[in-house]
Design a protein around this motif. Structure first.
Motif, PDB file in Angstrom:
ATOM      1  N   ASP A 286      -4.250  60.392  58.336  1.00 46.39           N
ATOM      2  CA  ASP A 286      -4.682  60.111  59.708  1.00 46.39           C
ATOM      3  C   ASP A 286      -3.789  60.785  60.746  1.00 46.39           C
ATOM      4  OD1 ASP A 286      -2.359  58.635  59.595  1.00 46.39           O
ATOM      5  OD2 ASP A 286      -3.319  56.680  59.884  1.00 46.39           O
ATOM      6  N   GLY A 287      -2.797  61.578  60.277  1.00 50.85           N
ATOM      7  CA  GLY A 287      -1.918  62.296  61.188  1.00 50.85           C
ATOM      8  C   GLY A 287      -0.639  61.558  61.535  1.00 50.85           C
ATOM      9  N   SER A 288      -0.549  60.272  61.191  1.00 56.75           N
ATOM     10  CA  SER A 288       0.677  59.526  61.473  1.00 56.75           C
ATOM     11  C   SER A 288       1.793  59.990  60.546  1.00 56.75           C
ATOM     12  CB  SER A 288       0.437  58.027  61.311  1.00 56.75           C
ATOM     13  OG  SER A 288       0.048  57.722  59.988  1.00 56.75           O
ATOM     14  N   ARG A 289       3.020  59.801  60.981  1.00 56.61           N
ATOM     15  CA  ARG A 289       4.172  60.271  60.217  1.00 56.61           C
ATOM     16  C   ARG A 289       5.073  59.102  59.847  1.00 56.61           C
ATOM     17  NH1 ARG A 289       5.889  66.061  62.998  1.00 56.61           N
ATOM     18  NH2 ARG A 289       3.747  66.820  63.311  1.00 56.61           N
ATOM     19  N   PHE A 290       5.691  59.232  58.695  1.00 59.58           N
ATOM     20  CA  PHE A 290       6.678  58.228  58.297  1.00 59.58           C
ATOM     21  C   PHE A 290       7.681  58.892  57.370  1.00 59.58           C
ATOM     22  CE2 PHE A 290       3.745  58.291  54.887  1.00 59.58           C
ATOM     23  CZ  PHE A 290       4.296  57.670  53.771  1.00 59.58           C
ATOM     24  N   THR A 291       8.754  58.169  57.070  1.00 58.19           N
ATOM     25  CA  THR A 291       9.853  58.740  56.301  1.00 58.19           C
ATOM     26  C   THR A 291       9.899  58.138  54.912  1.00 58.19           C
ATOM     27  OG1 THR A 291      11.127  59.049  58.333  1.00 58.19           O
ATOM     28  CG2 THR A 291      12.337  59.172  56.261  1.00 58.19           C
ATOM     29  N   VAL A 292      10.067  59.015  53.899  1.00 60.53           N
ATOM     30  CA  VAL A 292      10.230  58.558  52.525  1.00 60.53           C
ATOM     31  C   VAL A 292      11.542  59.103  51.976  1.00 60.53           C
ATOM     32  CG1 VAL A 292       7.758  58.411  52.069  1.00 60.53           C
ATOM     33  CG2 VAL A 292       8.976  60.540  51.565  1.00 60.53           C
ATOM     34  N   LEU A 293      12.082  58.380  51.006  1.00 59.57           N
ATOM     35  CA  LEU A 293      13.207  58.892  50.233  1.00 59.57           C
ATOM     36  C   LEU A 293      12.600  59.596  49.031  1.00 59.57           C
ATOM     37  CD1 LEU A 293      16.291  59.035  49.869  1.00 59.57           C
ATOM     38  CD2 LEU A 293      16.117  56.971  48.466  1.00 59.57           C
TER      39      LEU A 293
ATOM     40  N   PHE B 178       6.696  70.109  38.807  1.00 60.44           N
ATOM     41  CA  PHE B 178       7.536  69.210  39.589  1.00 60.44           C
ATOM     42  C   PHE B 178       7.001  67.793  39.473  1.00 60.44           C
ATOM     43  CE2 PHE B 178       8.673  73.157  41.682  1.00 60.44           C
ATOM     44  CZ  PHE B 178       9.992  72.957  42.044  1.00 60.44           C
ATOM     45  N   PHE B 179       7.939  66.826  39.457  1.00 55.65           N
ATOM     46  CA  PHE B 179       7.592  65.428  39.663  1.00 55.65           C
ATOM     47  C   PHE B 179       8.352  64.960  40.899  1.00 55.65           C
ATOM     48  CE2 PHE B 179       5.986  65.367  35.358  1.00 55.65           C
ATOM     49  CZ  PHE B 179       4.990  64.410  35.407  1.00 55.65           C
ATOM     50  N   CYS B 180       7.643  64.279  41.778  1.00 59.26           N
ATOM     51  CA  CYS B 180       8.267  63.769  42.996  1.00 59.26           C
ATOM     52  C   CYS B 180       8.051  62.262  43.045  1.00 59.26           C
ATOM     53  CB  CYS B 180       7.673  64.434  44.232  1.00 59.26           C
ATOM     54  SG  CYS B 180       8.529  63.986  45.751  1.00 59.26           S
ATOM     55  N   PHE B 181       9.124  61.526  43.296  1.00 62.28           N
ATOM     56  CA  PHE B 181       9.085  60.069  43.395  1.00 62.28           C
ATOM     57  C   PHE B 181       9.461  59.693  44.827  1.00 62.28           C
ATOM     58  CE2 PHE B 181       9.995  61.329  39.112  1.00 62.28           C
ATOM     59  CZ  PHE B 181       9.280  60.464  38.308  1.00 62.28           C
ATOM     60  N   ASP B 182       8.516  59.108  45.556  1.00 60.90           N
ATOM     61  CA  ASP B 182       8.718  58.782  46.968  1.00 60.90           C
ATOM     62  C   ASP B 182       8.785  57.264  47.166  1.00 60.90           C
ATOM     63  OD1 ASP B 182       8.528  61.468  47.502  1.00 60.90           O
ATOM     64  OD2 ASP B 182       6.404  61.382  48.038  1.00 60.90           O
ATOM     65  N   VAL B 183       9.795  56.843  47.900  1.00 67.50           N
ATOM     66  CA  VAL B 183       9.926  55.435  48.272  1.00 67.50           C
ATOM     67  C   VAL B 183       9.802  55.339  49.788  1.00 67.50           C
ATOM     68  CG1 VAL B 183      11.429  53.408  48.268  1.00 67.50           C
ATOM     69  CG2 VAL B 183      11.425  54.959  46.299  1.00 67.50           C
ATOM     70  N   ASP B 184       8.900  54.499  50.257  1.00 70.68           N
ATOM     71  CA  ASP B 184       8.698  54.318  51.692  1.00 70.68           C
ATOM     72  C   ASP B 184       9.901  53.571  52.271  1.00 70.68           C
ATOM     73  OD1 ASP B 184       7.899  53.802  54.254  1.00 70.68           O
ATOM     74  OD2 ASP B 184       5.986  52.895  53.722  1.00 70.68           O
ATOM     75  N   ILE B 185      10.632  54.240  53.161  1.00 65.93           N
ATOM     76  CA  ILE B 185      11.814  53.610  53.762  1.00 65.93           C
ATOM     77  C   ILE B 185      11.595  53.366  55.255  1.00 65.93           C
ATOM     78  CG2 ILE B 185      13.441  54.519  52.054  1.00 65.93           C
ATOM     79  CD1 ILE B 185      14.179  56.718  54.027  1.00 65.93           C
ATOM     80  N   THR B 186      10.321  53.242  55.648  1.00 65.74           N
ATOM     81  CA  THR B 186      10.006  52.996  57.055  1.00 65.74           C
ATOM     82  C   THR B 186      10.682  51.737  57.549  1.00 65.74           C
ATOM     83  OG1 THR B 186       7.868  54.083  56.767  1.00 65.74           O
ATOM     84  CG2 THR B 186       8.151  52.693  58.716  1.00 65.74           C
ATOM     85  N   GLU B 187      10.542  50.638  56.785  1.00 63.82           N
ATOM     86  CA  GLU B 187      11.143  49.370  57.197  1.00 63.82           C
ATOM     87  C   GLU B 187      12.653  49.466  57.227  1.00 63.82           C
ATOM     88  OE1 GLU B 187       9.564  46.832  58.433  1.00 63.82           O
ATOM     89  OE2 GLU B 187       7.705  47.950  58.174  1.00 63.82           O
ATOM     90  N   ARG B 188      13.223  50.189  56.269  1.00 71.64           N
ATOM     91  CA  ARG B 188      14.676  50.342  56.268  1.00 71.64           C
ATOM     92  C   ARG B 188      15.144  51.110  57.490  1.00 71.64           C
ATOM     93  NH1 ARG B 188      17.728  54.096  52.030  1.00 71.64           N
ATOM     94  NH2 ARG B 188      17.718  55.519  53.814  1.00 71.64           N
ATOM     95  N   LYS B 189      14.378  52.170  57.850  1.00 67.70           N
ATOM     96  CA  LYS B 189      14.748  52.941  59.035  1.00 67.70           C
ATOM     97  C   LYS B 189      14.639  52.088  60.288  1.00 67.70           C
ATOM     98  CE  LYS B 189      15.615  56.765  58.968  1.00 67.70           C
ATOM     99  NZ  LYS B 189      16.929  57.419  58.773  1.00 67.70           N
TER     100      LYS B 189
END
Length: 254
Positions: free
Chosen positions: A189-196, A211-222
């Motif tokens: 939807d065009g919104s942005r957020f940060t992942v580790l 490649f394997f990529c493992f993403d953790v949503d750290i929005t709340e932490r930020k």
């Protein structure tokens, strides 16, 4: 025709026949996978002077079967083309391959059902080959929509795409390990957020790396970090005001 002219002792032991029994046999007798079309194709390639290999299944005299790798090369005797076929029992290799496939299937099942860690697999050019449920939740693209697309184009803004491709290239040329870092990504939807993001290179014998990529949503932490920083700033300001008030009070008493 593929008719047997001679065999060695190992062929007799592998198939369970006496040498005299094997001589004169056609491949159909001990190779149930062979068809007439297959024989004709092999003959055509041998007539052209090719040496080649293929996998098949051999059947012993007792009816049991085992997988083989067959390497065939032509040679000529008095202008008559004959061929030498070397058959290698690959039962152990096939069992190892099956165990590996089962292990990879179990791993992918686990990764597929993770709901807190978004996992993607993709080729060196960025083409997505795996997209788990958490990736669907994080980014808003279904697996059907994501697989086959370029992950860099899909999830990264113009400002970070070149950097991401540079990271991928360095990982391929090095030891394949990339230190986990914070990455800003873009949802459908065009919104942005940060992942580790933790990325690793999976090198596969005889195949391109992936490649394997493992993403953790750290929005709340930020958000928590920002809130904590703001709280600390307010606390320091309050202390500064309190110290200023004390100094003024002491000055007034003097």
């Amino acid at each position: 025709t593929g008719r047997v002219l001679d065999v060695n002792r190992q062929a007799c032991e592998s198939l369970g026949y006496e040498r005299v029994d094997l001589i004169g046999m056609l491949p159909f007798a001990f190779d149930p996978a062979v068809t007439q079309e297959h024989i004709e194709e092999i003959a055509r390639r041998l007539d052209n002077g090719e040496t080649f290999a293929f996998e098949s299944v051999h059947r012993r005299k007792d009816g049991s079967t085992f997988p083989v790798e067959i390497r065939v090369r032509p040679f000529w005797v008095n202008e008559t083309r004959q061929s030498l076929a070397i058959a290698r029992d690959i039962t152990e290799r096939k069992q190892a391959e099956m165990c590996l496939r089962e292990s990879e299937a179990r791993l992918r099942t686990v990764l597929q059902n993770l709901d807190q860690i978004a996992v993607q697999a993709y080729e060196p050019d960025g083409t997505i080959t795996f997209w788990n449920k958490a990736s669907e939740l994080f980014y808003g693209y279904s697996a059907q929509e994501a697989i086959g697309r370029d992950i860099v184009e899909l999830l990264h803004s113009d400002a970070t795409r070149d950097q991401e491709r540079s990271i991928m290239a360095e990982a391929l040329s090095g030891n394949g390990h990339i230190v986990a870092d914070e990455v800003e990504v873009v949802r459908c939807d065009g919104s942005r957020f940060t992942v580790l993001a933790s990325r690793i290179v999976h090198r596969r014998p005889g195949q391109p790396a992936e490649f394997f990529c493992f993403d953790v949503d750290i929005t709340e932490r930020k958000r928590a970090e920002v809130a904590l920083k703001e709280s600390e700033q307010r606390a320091r300001l309050a202390l500064d005001v309190a110290h200023l008030g004390t100094w003024r009070h002491e000055l007034a008493e003097d």
